[in-house]
Design a protein around this motif. Structure first.
Motif, PDB file in Angstrom:
ATOM      1  N   GLY A 162       0.789  -1.173  -0.245  1.00  0.00           N
ATOM      2  CA  GLY A 162       0.000   0.046  -0.070  1.00  0.00           C
ATOM      3  C   GLY A 162       0.880   1.206  -0.043  1.00  0.00           C
ATOM      4  N   PRO A 163       1.644   1.577   0.976  1.00  0.00           N
ATOM      5  CA  PRO A 163       2.646   2.597   0.961  1.00  0.00           C
ATOM      6  C   PRO A 163       3.594   2.831  -0.148  1.00  0.00           C
ATOM      7  N   THR A 164       3.910   1.628  -0.703  1.00  0.00           N
ATOM      8  CA  THR A 164       4.582   1.516  -2.025  1.00  0.00           C
ATOM      9  C   THR A 164       3.865   2.439  -3.224  1.00  0.00           C
ATOM     10  N   VAL A 165       2.794   1.819  -3.313  1.00  0.00           N
ATOM     11  CA  VAL A 165       1.863   2.416  -4.437  1.00  0.00           C
ATOM     12  C   VAL A 165       1.436   3.733  -4.175  1.00  0.00           C
ATOM     13  N   ASP A 166       1.187   4.115  -3.075  1.00  0.00           N
ATOM     14  CA  ASP A 166       0.820   5.368  -2.673  1.00  0.00           C
ATOM     15  C   ASP A 166       2.000   6.461  -3.035  1.00  0.00           C
ATOM     16  N   LEU A 167       3.142   6.287  -2.509  1.00  0.00           N
ATOM     17  CA  LEU A 167       4.139   7.060  -2.797  1.00  0.00           C
ATOM     18  C   LEU A 167       4.541   7.243  -4.296  1.00  0.00           C
ATOM     19  N   LEU A 168       4.433   6.014  -5.184  1.00  0.00           N
ATOM     20  CA  LEU A 168       4.649   6.100  -6.373  1.00  0.00           C
ATOM     21  C   LEU A 168       3.812   6.831  -7.343  1.00  0.00           C
ATOM     22  N   ALA A 169       2.498   6.751  -7.091  1.00  0.00           N
ATOM     23  CA  ALA A 169       1.491   7.112  -7.681  1.00  0.00           C
ATOM     24  C   ALA A 169       1.639   8.792  -7.507  1.00  0.00           C
ATOM     25  N   GLU A 170       1.963   9.325  -6.283  1.00  0.00           N
ATOM     26  CA  GLU A 170       2.219  10.558  -5.961  1.00  0.00           C
ATOM     27  C   GLU A 170       3.229  11.134  -7.055  1.00  0.00           C
ATOM     28  N   LEU A 171       4.421  10.442  -7.067  1.00  0.00           N
ATOM     29  CA  LEU A 171       5.339  11.042  -7.664  1.00  0.00           C
ATOM     30  C   LEU A 171       5.152  10.935  -9.335  1.00  0.00           C
ATOM     31  N   ALA A 172       4.394  10.071  -9.647  1.00  0.00           N
ATOM     32  CA  ALA A 172       4.076  10.030 -11.096  1.00  0.00           C
ATOM     33  C   ALA A 172       3.413  10.968 -11.641  1.00  0.00           C
ATOM     34  N   GLY A 173       2.295  11.588 -10.541  1.00  0.00           N
ATOM     35  CA  GLY A 173       1.539  12.689 -10.989  1.00  0.00           C
ATOM     36  C   GLY A 173       0.694  12.394 -12.194  1.00  0.00           C
ATOM     37  N   ASN A 174       0.411  13.130 -13.068  1.00  0.00           N
ATOM     38  CA  ASN A 174      -0.331  12.928 -14.297  1.00  0.00           C
ATOM     39  C   ASN A 174       0.395  12.026 -15.364  1.00  0.00           C
ATOM     40  N   GLY A 175       1.790  11.774 -15.306  1.00  0.00           N
ATOM     41  CA  GLY A 175       2.387  11.219 -16.043  1.00  0.00           C
ATOM     42  C   GLY A 175       2.194   9.567 -16.254  1.00  0.00           C
ATOM     43  N   ALA A 176       3.510   9.081 -16.806  1.00  0.00           N
ATOM     44  CA  ALA A 176       3.422   7.554 -16.973  1.00  0.00           C
ATOM     45  C   ALA A 176       4.593   7.126 -16.230  1.00  0.00           C
ATOM     46  N   ALA A 177       4.737   5.995 -15.945  1.00  0.00           N
ATOM     47  CA  ALA A 177       5.683   5.211 -14.907  1.00  0.00           C
ATOM     48  C   ALA A 177       6.502   4.116 -15.939  1.00  0.00           C
ATOM     49  N   LEU A 178       7.711   3.884 -15.585  1.00  0.00           N
ATOM     50  CA  LEU A 178       8.364   2.801 -16.243  1.00  0.00           C
ATOM     51  C   LEU A 178       9.260   1.937 -14.846  1.00  0.00           C
ATOM     52  N   GLU A 179       8.586   0.662 -14.989  1.00  0.00           N
ATOM     53  CA  GLU A 179       9.329  -0.034 -13.830  1.00  0.00           C
ATOM     54  C   GLU A 179      10.427  -0.860 -14.609  1.00  0.00           C
ATOM     55  N   LEU A 180      11.514  -0.653 -13.914  1.00  0.00           N
ATOM     56  CA  LEU A 180      12.811  -1.456 -14.259  1.00  0.00           C
ATOM     57  C   LEU A 180      12.574  -2.718 -13.518  1.00  0.00           C
ATOM     58  N   ALA A 181      12.730  -3.918 -14.246  1.00  0.00           N
ATOM     59  CA  ALA A 181      12.831  -5.328 -13.594  1.00  0.00           C
ATOM     60  C   ALA A 181      11.038  -5.388 -13.064  1.00  0.00           C
ATOM     61  N   ILE A 182      10.310  -5.311 -13.772  1.00  0.00           N
ATOM     62  CA  ILE A 182       8.956  -5.304 -13.383  1.00  0.00           C
ATOM     63  C   ILE A 182       8.479  -6.560 -12.828  1.00  0.00           C
ATOM     64  N   GLY A 183       9.086  -7.788 -13.140  1.00  0.00           N
ATOM     65  CA  GLY A 183       8.681  -9.093 -12.495  1.00  0.00           C
ATOM     66  C   GLY A 183       7.618  -9.673 -12.668  1.00  0.00           C
ATOM     67  N   THR A 184       6.673  -9.925 -11.954  1.00  0.00           N
ATOM     68  CA  THR A 184       5.415 -10.690 -12.052  1.00  0.00           C
ATOM     69  C   THR A 184       4.177  -9.542 -11.929  1.00  0.00           C
ATOM     70  N   GLY A 185       4.788  -8.075 -11.924  1.00  0.00           N
ATOM     71  CA  GLY A 185       3.734  -6.861 -11.454  1.00  0.00           C
ATOM     72  C   GLY A 185       3.500  -6.785 -10.310  1.00  0.00           C
ATOM     73  N   ARG A 186       4.092  -6.973  -9.359  1.00  0.00           N
ATOM     74  CA  ARG A 186       3.640  -7.047  -7.928  1.00  0.00           C
ATOM     75  C   ARG A 186       3.370  -5.621  -7.698  1.00  0.00           C
ATOM     76  N   VAL A 187       4.184  -4.662  -8.236  1.00  0.00           N
ATOM     77  CA  VAL A 187       3.869  -3.220  -7.933  1.00  0.00           C
ATOM     78  C   VAL A 187       2.945  -2.469  -9.047  1.00  0.00           C
ATOM     79  N   ALA A 188       3.494  -2.966 -10.474  1.00  0.00           N
ATOM     80  CA  ALA A 188       2.916  -2.252 -11.588  1.00  0.00           C
ATOM     81  C   ALA A 188       1.360  -2.613 -11.581  1.00  0.00           C
ATOM     82  N   ILE A 189       0.859  -3.590 -11.158  1.00  0.00           N
ATOM     83  CA  ILE A 189      -0.770  -3.921 -11.375  1.00  0.00           C
ATOM     84  C   ILE A 189      -1.202  -3.001 -10.374  1.00  0.00           C
ATOM     85  N   PRO A 190      -1.095  -2.805  -9.266  1.00  0.00           N
ATOM     86  CA  PRO A 190      -1.874  -1.876  -8.481  1.00  0.00           C
ATOM     87  C   PRO A 190      -1.632  -0.396  -8.693  1.00  0.00           C
ATOM     88  N   LEU A 191      -0.437  -0.140  -9.126  1.00  0.00           N
ATOM     89  CA  LEU A 191      -0.074   1.179  -9.614  1.00  0.00           C
ATOM     90  C   LEU A 191      -1.028   1.668 -10.917  1.00  0.00           C
TER      91      LEU A 191
END
Length: 255
Positions: free
Chosen positions: A37-66
Motif C-alpha cells: 500500500g505505501p509503496t503504491v501510494d508514494l509512486l502514484a504521487e510521484l508519477a503525477g499525471n504522467g507515465a511510469a517505467l518499472e525496471l525489472a517489473i517481475g510478475t507485476g507486484r507493484v505495476a498492477i496496483p499502480l
C-alpha cells in the motif's frame, strides 16, 4: 553448488520458471497490504499525471496496483518466465513489457517516473552495470522526472573478523542467510525453506550491494540529483540505524 558457482550463474538462469512460480505470495510478505500500500501510494504521487517505467517489473507486484490507480505503466524485464507470470494477470495492452536488461534496454515514450524496487539493482553484479542502470533510467525521464530506488542497507558491523555470514530473517519454516565478500561488495543470499520433515530446500542468488553514498555518485554520473531519502515507503526518517532506504532522484528541468 559453491558460492562462486552461484555468482557465475547467468541472471536469466537464476530468475527461471521456478523462481517465477515462487515469487508471488498474495497477501503476505512483500505482497502484504501494509507493504504494498505505501509503496503504491508514494509512486502514484510521484508519477503525477504522467507515465511510469518499472525496471525489472517481475510478475507485476507493484505495476498492477499502480496501473489500477490510473498510472500508465511500462516495464522492462530480463526473465521471460516472470513476464509469462505477469501475462496470467494482465495483457500487453494494459501493461506493456519489453524483455531485456534493465541497464541497457530502452522503450519508447517519456516518463515522469522510473522506479526500481526491492533491492533489484543489486542483481546487476558490477559497478559499471549499476551505473548504466542509472543512465538508462535517466534517458527515459522527461525533464523534472524522478527515479526511485528501494534498497537494503547492510550492517557490516554484524560481521566480526573471520565471520562471513549473517542471518537476515528467521521464522518458522524459513531462514535467510547472507554470505558476504566485503572486499568486492558481493554477497550471496541463501533462502532455506523447511517443511514438516528433516530436509530443507535452498534457493541462492548473487548480489552486489551498494551503499547510499555510492548510489548518489551513480546518480550524479547519470545527470540526476538526490531529492529525498526515506527509511521506508511511508517517508520514515532515514538514520544511521536504518536497514533500508527509498531514495528519490530527479532529472533537472535543464541540463
Amino acid at each position: 553448488m559453491s558460492v562462486d558457482d552461484v555468482w557465475d550463474k547467468p541472471q536469466d538462469k537464476i530468475w527461471d520458471g521456478g523462481a517465477a512460480q515462487r515469487y508471488d505470495s498474495p497477501g503476505t510478505g512483500m505482497f502484504a497490504p501494509e507493504v504494498l500500500g505505501p509503496t503504491v501510494d508514494l509512486l502514484a504521487e510521484l508519477a503525477g499525471n504522467g507515465a511510469a517505467l518499472e525496471l525489472a517489473i517481475g510478475t507485476g507486484r507493484v505495476a498492477i496496483p499502480l496501473r489500477e490507480r490510473g498510472v500508465p505503466v511500462t516495464g522492462i524485464e530480463l526473465s521471460q518466465p516472470m513476464v509469462d507470470r505477469l501475462r496470467e494477470k494482465v495483457d500487453a495492452a494494459t501493461i506493456p513489457v519489453v524483455v531485456g536488461d534493465m541497464a541497457t534496454t530502452q522503450v519508447p515514450g517519456d516518463f515522469t517516473l522510473a522506479y526500481l524496487v526491492f533491492n533489484t539493482i543489486s542483481n546487476l553484479l558490477t559497478q559499471a552495470e549499476q551505473v548504466e542502470c542509472f543512465r538508462n533510467a535517466a534517458r527515459h525521464l522527461s525533464p523534472g522526472g524522478r527515479f526511485v530506488i528501494e534498497l537494503s542497507v547492510h550492517d557490516l558491523r554484524e560481521l566480526p573478523p573471520g565471520q562471513q555470514g549473517a542471518v537476515f530473517h528467521a521464522e518458522s519454516g524459513y531462514m535467510g542467510v547472507d554470505i558476504f565478500d566485503p572486499v568486492n561488495q558481493r554477497l550471496v543470499s541463501h533462502h532455506f525453506h523447511f517443511g514438516d520433515g528433516e530436509d530443507a530446500k535452498v534457493y541462492r542468488s548473487p548480489h552486489r550491494y551498494v551503499m547510499p553514498a555510492e548510489m548518489d555518485l551513480m546518480a550524479q554520473l547519470a545527470g540526476l540529483e538526490l531529492e529525498a531519502r526515506y527509511a521506508d515507503w511511508s517517508r520514515g526518517e532515514f538514520t544511521a540505524e536504518s536497514r533500508s532506504h527509498v531514495s528519490v532522484y530527479h532529472r533537472p528541468e535543464t541540463r
